[in-house]
Design a protein around this motif. Structure first.
Motif, PDB file in Angstrom:
ATOM      1  N   THR A 194       0.118 -71.123  19.910  1.00 41.35           N
ATOM      2  CA  THR A 194      -0.163 -70.046  18.955  1.00 41.35           C
ATOM      3  C   THR A 194       1.040 -69.813  18.049  1.00 41.35           C
ATOM      4  O   THR A 194       0.912 -69.692  16.825  1.00 41.35           O
ATOM      5  CB  THR A 194      -0.501 -68.745  19.708  1.00 41.35           C
ATOM      6  OG1 THR A 194      -1.631 -68.974  20.548  1.00 41.35           O
ATOM      7  CG2 THR A 194      -0.819 -67.622  18.725  1.00 41.35           C
ATOM      8  N   ASP A 195       2.222 -69.745  18.640  1.00 44.32           N
ATOM      9  CA  ASP A 195       3.449 -69.532  17.865  1.00 44.32           C
ATOM     10  C   ASP A 195       3.731 -70.712  16.942  1.00 44.32           C
ATOM     11  O   ASP A 195       4.137 -70.529  15.788  1.00 44.32           O
ATOM     12  CB  ASP A 195       4.627 -69.316  18.813  1.00 44.32           C
ATOM     13  CG  ASP A 195       5.943 -69.157  18.075  1.00 44.32           C
ATOM     14  OD1 ASP A 195       6.096 -68.165  17.343  1.00 44.32           O
ATOM     15  OD2 ASP A 195       6.810 -70.046  18.223  1.00 44.32           O
ATOM     16  N   ILE A 196       3.495 -71.921  17.424  1.00 41.66           N
ATOM     17  CA  ILE A 196       3.721 -73.112  16.594  1.00 41.66           C
ATOM     18  C   ILE A 196       2.813 -73.082  15.375  1.00 41.66           C
ATOM     19  O   ILE A 196       3.246 -73.325  14.241  1.00 41.66           O
ATOM     20  CB  ILE A 196       3.509 -74.390  17.422  1.00 41.66           C
ATOM     21  CG1 ILE A 196       4.640 -74.544  18.443  1.00 41.66           C
ATOM     22  CG2 ILE A 196       3.423 -75.621  16.509  1.00 41.66           C
ATOM     23  CD1 ILE A 196       4.433 -75.677  19.431  1.00 41.66           C
ATOM     24  N   ARG A 197       1.533 -72.764  15.577  1.00 39.03           N
ATOM     25  CA  ARG A 197       0.605 -72.710  14.445  1.00 39.03           C
ATOM     26  C   ARG A 197       1.020 -71.629  13.452  1.00 39.03           C
ATOM     27  O   ARG A 197       0.936 -71.821  12.230  1.00 39.03           O
ATOM     28  CB  ARG A 197      -0.819 -72.464  14.947  1.00 39.03           C
ATOM     29  CG  ARG A 197      -1.384 -73.593  15.803  1.00 39.03           C
ATOM     30  CD  ARG A 197      -2.891 -73.452  15.985  1.00 39.03           C
ATOM     31  NE  ARG A 197      -3.265 -72.191  16.589  1.00 39.03           N
ATOM     32  CZ  ARG A 197      -3.367 -71.980  17.902  1.00 39.03           C
ATOM     33  NH1 ARG A 197      -3.069 -72.961  18.752  1.00 39.03           N
ATOM     34  NH2 ARG A 197      -3.748 -70.808  18.369  1.00 39.03           N
TER      35      ARG A 197
ATOM     36  N   ALA B  72       3.446 -70.142   8.214  1.00 37.47           N
ATOM     37  CA  ALA B  72       4.452 -69.369   7.483  1.00 37.47           C
ATOM     38  C   ALA B  72       5.512 -70.242   6.824  1.00 37.47           C
ATOM     39  O   ALA B  72       6.446 -69.726   6.194  1.00 37.47           O
ATOM     40  CB  ALA B  72       5.129 -68.380   8.436  1.00 37.47           C
ATOM     41  N   GLY B  73       5.377 -71.573   6.964  1.00 33.43           N
ATOM     42  CA  GLY B  73       6.344 -72.485   6.361  1.00 33.43           C
ATOM     43  C   GLY B  73       7.666 -72.556   7.107  1.00 33.43           C
ATOM     44  O   GLY B  73       8.689 -72.935   6.537  1.00 33.43           O
ATOM     45  N   ARG B  74       7.664 -72.213   8.399  1.00 39.89           N
ATOM     46  CA  ARG B  74       8.888 -72.231   9.192  1.00 39.89           C
ATOM     47  C   ARG B  74       8.978 -73.513  10.019  1.00 39.89           C
ATOM     48  O   ARG B  74       7.979 -74.189  10.269  1.00 39.89           O
ATOM     49  CB  ARG B  74       8.941 -71.007  10.110  1.00 39.89           C
ATOM     50  CG  ARG B  74       8.940 -69.684   9.361  1.00 39.89           C
ATOM     51  CD  ARG B  74       8.707 -68.511  10.297  1.00 39.89           C
ATOM     52  NE  ARG B  74       9.786 -68.401  11.280  1.00 39.89           N
ATOM     53  CZ  ARG B  74       9.711 -67.618  12.360  1.00 39.89           C
ATOM     54  NH1 ARG B  74       8.606 -66.921  12.583  1.00 39.89           N
ATOM     55  NH2 ARG B  74      10.731 -67.547  13.197  1.00 39.89           N
ATOM     56  N   SER B  75      10.178 -73.848  10.458  1.00 40.78           N
ATOM     57  CA  SER B  75      10.409 -75.082  11.213  1.00 40.78           C
ATOM     58  C   SER B  75       9.814 -75.004  12.614  1.00 40.78           C
ATOM     59  O   SER B  75       9.858 -73.964  13.270  1.00 40.78           O
ATOM     60  CB  SER B  75      11.912 -75.351  11.322  1.00 40.78           C
ATOM     61  OG  SER B  75      12.157 -76.473  12.168  1.00 40.78           O
ATOM     62  N   ILE B  76       9.262 -76.130  13.075  1.00 38.73           N
ATOM     63  CA  ILE B  76       8.780 -76.244  14.452  1.00 38.73           C
ATOM     64  C   ILE B  76       9.571 -77.315  15.207  1.00 38.73           C
ATOM     65  O   ILE B  76       9.184 -77.725  16.294  1.00 38.73           O
ATOM     66  CB  ILE B  76       7.274 -76.566  14.498  1.00 38.73           C
ATOM     67  CG1 ILE B  76       6.949 -77.841  13.711  1.00 38.73           C
ATOM     68  CG2 ILE B  76       6.463 -75.387  13.980  1.00 38.73           C
ATOM     69  CD1 ILE B  76       5.497 -78.297  13.862  1.00 38.73           C
ATOM     70  N   ARG B  77      10.690 -77.726  14.639  1.00 41.39           N
ATOM     71  CA  ARG B  77      11.498 -78.765  15.273  1.00 41.39           C
ATOM     72  C   ARG B  77      12.010 -78.288  16.632  1.00 41.39           C
ATOM     73  O   ARG B  77      12.356 -77.124  16.800  1.00 41.39           O
ATOM     74  CB  ARG B  77      12.674 -79.135  14.382  1.00 41.39           C
ATOM     75  CG  ARG B  77      13.366 -80.417  14.799  1.00 41.39           C
ATOM     76  CD  ARG B  77      14.418 -80.840  13.823  1.00 41.39           C
ATOM     77  NE  ARG B  77      14.986 -82.124  14.205  1.00 41.39           N
ATOM     78  CZ  ARG B  77      16.061 -82.664  13.658  1.00 41.39           C
ATOM     79  NH1 ARG B  77      16.694 -82.019  12.687  1.00 41.39           N
ATOM     80  NH2 ARG B  77      16.511 -83.825  14.060  1.00 41.39           N
TER      81      ARG B  77
ATOM     82  N   GLN C 110      -1.675 -75.272   8.098  1.00 42.66           N
ATOM     83  CA  GLN C 110      -1.000 -74.611   6.977  1.00 42.66           C
ATOM     84  C   GLN C 110      -1.798 -73.443   6.415  1.00 42.66           C
ATOM     85  O   GLN C 110      -1.216 -72.479   5.914  1.00 42.66           O
ATOM     86  CB  GLN C 110      -0.696 -75.628   5.877  1.00 42.66           C
ATOM     87  CG  GLN C 110       0.377 -76.623   6.266  1.00 42.66           C
ATOM     88  CD  GLN C 110       0.699 -77.598   5.147  1.00 42.66           C
ATOM     89  OE1 GLN C 110       0.186 -77.477   4.030  1.00 42.66           O
ATOM     90  NE2 GLN C 110       1.546 -78.578   5.422  1.00 42.66           N
ATOM     91  N   ASN C 111      -3.095 -73.513   6.479  1.00 46.07           N
ATOM     92  CA  ASN C 111      -3.928 -72.466   5.867  1.00 46.07           C
ATOM     93  C   ASN C 111      -4.946 -71.917   6.853  1.00 46.07           C
ATOM     94  O   ASN C 111      -6.116 -71.763   6.535  1.00 46.07           O
ATOM     95  CB  ASN C 111      -4.666 -73.027   4.641  1.00 46.07           C
ATOM     96  CG  ASN C 111      -3.715 -73.540   3.585  1.00 46.07           C
ATOM     97  OD1 ASN C 111      -2.885 -72.796   3.079  1.00 46.07           O
ATOM     98  ND2 ASN C 111      -3.835 -74.823   3.243  1.00 46.07           N
ATOM     99  N   MET C 112      -4.490 -71.623   8.067  1.00 46.96           N
ATOM    100  CA  MET C 112      -5.423 -71.145   9.074  1.00 46.96           C
ATOM    101  C   MET C 112      -4.962 -69.827   9.658  1.00 46.96           C
ATOM    102  O   MET C 112      -3.791 -69.472   9.615  1.00 46.96           O
ATOM    103  CB  MET C 112      -5.586 -72.193  10.192  1.00 46.96           C
ATOM    104  CG  MET C 112      -4.352 -72.391  11.053  1.00 46.96           C
ATOM    105  SD  MET C 112      -4.657 -73.457  12.483  1.00 46.96           S
ATOM    106  CE  MET C 112      -5.732 -72.393  13.447  1.00 46.96           C
ATOM    107  N   GLN C 113      -5.936 -69.091  10.218  1.00 47.02           N
ATOM    108  CA  GLN C 113      -5.633 -67.891  10.987  1.00 47.02           C
ATOM    109  C   GLN C 113      -5.326 -68.317  12.405  1.00 47.02           C
ATOM    110  O   GLN C 113      -6.078 -69.075  13.006  1.00 47.02           O
ATOM    111  CB  GLN C 113      -6.850 -66.932  10.982  1.00 47.02           C
ATOM    112  CG  GLN C 113      -7.220 -66.417   9.614  1.00 47.02           C
ATOM    113  CD  GLN C 113      -6.156 -65.491   9.046  1.00 47.02           C
ATOM    114  OE1 GLN C 113      -5.568 -64.702   9.776  1.00 47.02           O
ATOM    115  NE2 GLN C 113      -5.887 -65.590   7.758  1.00 47.02           N
ATOM    116  N   THR C 114      -4.220 -67.858  12.958  1.00 41.74           N
ATOM    117  CA  THR C 114      -3.853 -68.249  14.312  1.00 41.74           C
ATOM    118  C   THR C 114      -4.639 -67.455  15.323  1.00 41.74           C
ATOM    119  O   THR C 114      -4.994 -66.304  15.123  1.00 41.74           O
ATOM    120  CB  THR C 114      -2.354 -68.030  14.562  1.00 41.74           C
ATOM    121  OG1 THR C 114      -2.042 -66.656  14.327  1.00 41.74           O
ATOM    122  CG2 THR C 114      -1.537 -68.890  13.638  1.00 41.74           C
TER     123      THR C 114
END
Length: 224
Positions: free
Chosen positions: A185-188, A193-198, A216-220
């Protein structure tokens, strides 16, 4: 006479939307604790008790394949993705038991959050006919279940992982793991939000998410 267990197979199912290091670290610990011959990562097609995943079945399968590619003993099982509509765990365990035979230990793993909803699962009473059930107690979700489920599982409770290893099916066991505080959920949400998931998931999975423009364009939602 009880059939001796000659090998053991773990089944770790989930939406894997996406698969991440929390899933993978737990899977490694589970396999090491049980000394299992193999651990099957089994992506679900459309979980009946959850919303529609953000990734398609094939995207989620590919991400799991990328994540498991270099880990000895990991097998990716795509049987649930080949079904139409909702996929039921009991059907997968029945198929696996037929394929593996009676002399192979088969243990299904679930988190304590899923265990709390087990009374809503399709034919939950039949799970122990085909496999053991191993519940991982999550720090944010105490071990609790519907009264009928708790009574049925407590009657089959095993005292140790050694007993679980020696049981082909029909046993119930619970334990804790050192779990990484990472959620799909947090990763999505980070992707949206355009934040890093590295460092939250394998680089190959992160690269594929970026390539597809996934999440990129979804509701989590609330999937883990």
């Amino acid at each position: 006479m009880t059939t001796p267990v000659r090998k053991h197979c773990l089944v770790f199912g989930g939406t894997f939307d996406p698969i991440h290091h929390g899933h993978l670290r737990s899977a490694i610990e589970l396999r090491e604790l049980l000394q299992a011959d193999e651990l099957r990562l089994m992506p679900s097609h459309q979980p009946p008790l959850r919303g529609r995943p953000g990734g398609t079945a094939r995207q989620r399968l590919e991400m799991v394949q990328l994540a498991a590619a270099n880990e000895p003993g990991f097998v990716v099982d795509d049987r649930e993705l080949n079904r139409d509509g909702a996929s039921y765990t009991v059907d997968s365990l029945r198929e696996l038991r037929t394929e593996l035979g009676d002399g192979v230990g088969l243990t299904m793993v679930m988190g304590s959050d899923a265990y709390a909803k087990l009374h809503r699962w399709h034919r939950w009473q039949s799970l122990l006919d085909y496999a053991n059930v191993w519940v991982i107690e999550r720090a944010d979700h105490p071990l609790q279940a519907d009264g009928e489920v708790a009574a049925a599982m407590d009657a089959r409770r095993l005292a140790s992982v050694e007993q679980l290893r020696a049981s082909a099916a029909g046993g119930f066991f619970s334990s804790r793991l050192i779990q990484l505080p990472i959620s799909a959920t947090d990763i999505r949400a980070r992707v949206a939000a355009g934040r890093s998931i590295r460092y939250l998931l394998p680089d190959a999975v992160a690269e594929r998410i970026a390539h597809w423009g996934l999440y990129q364009n979804m509701q989590t939602g609330t999937q883990s």
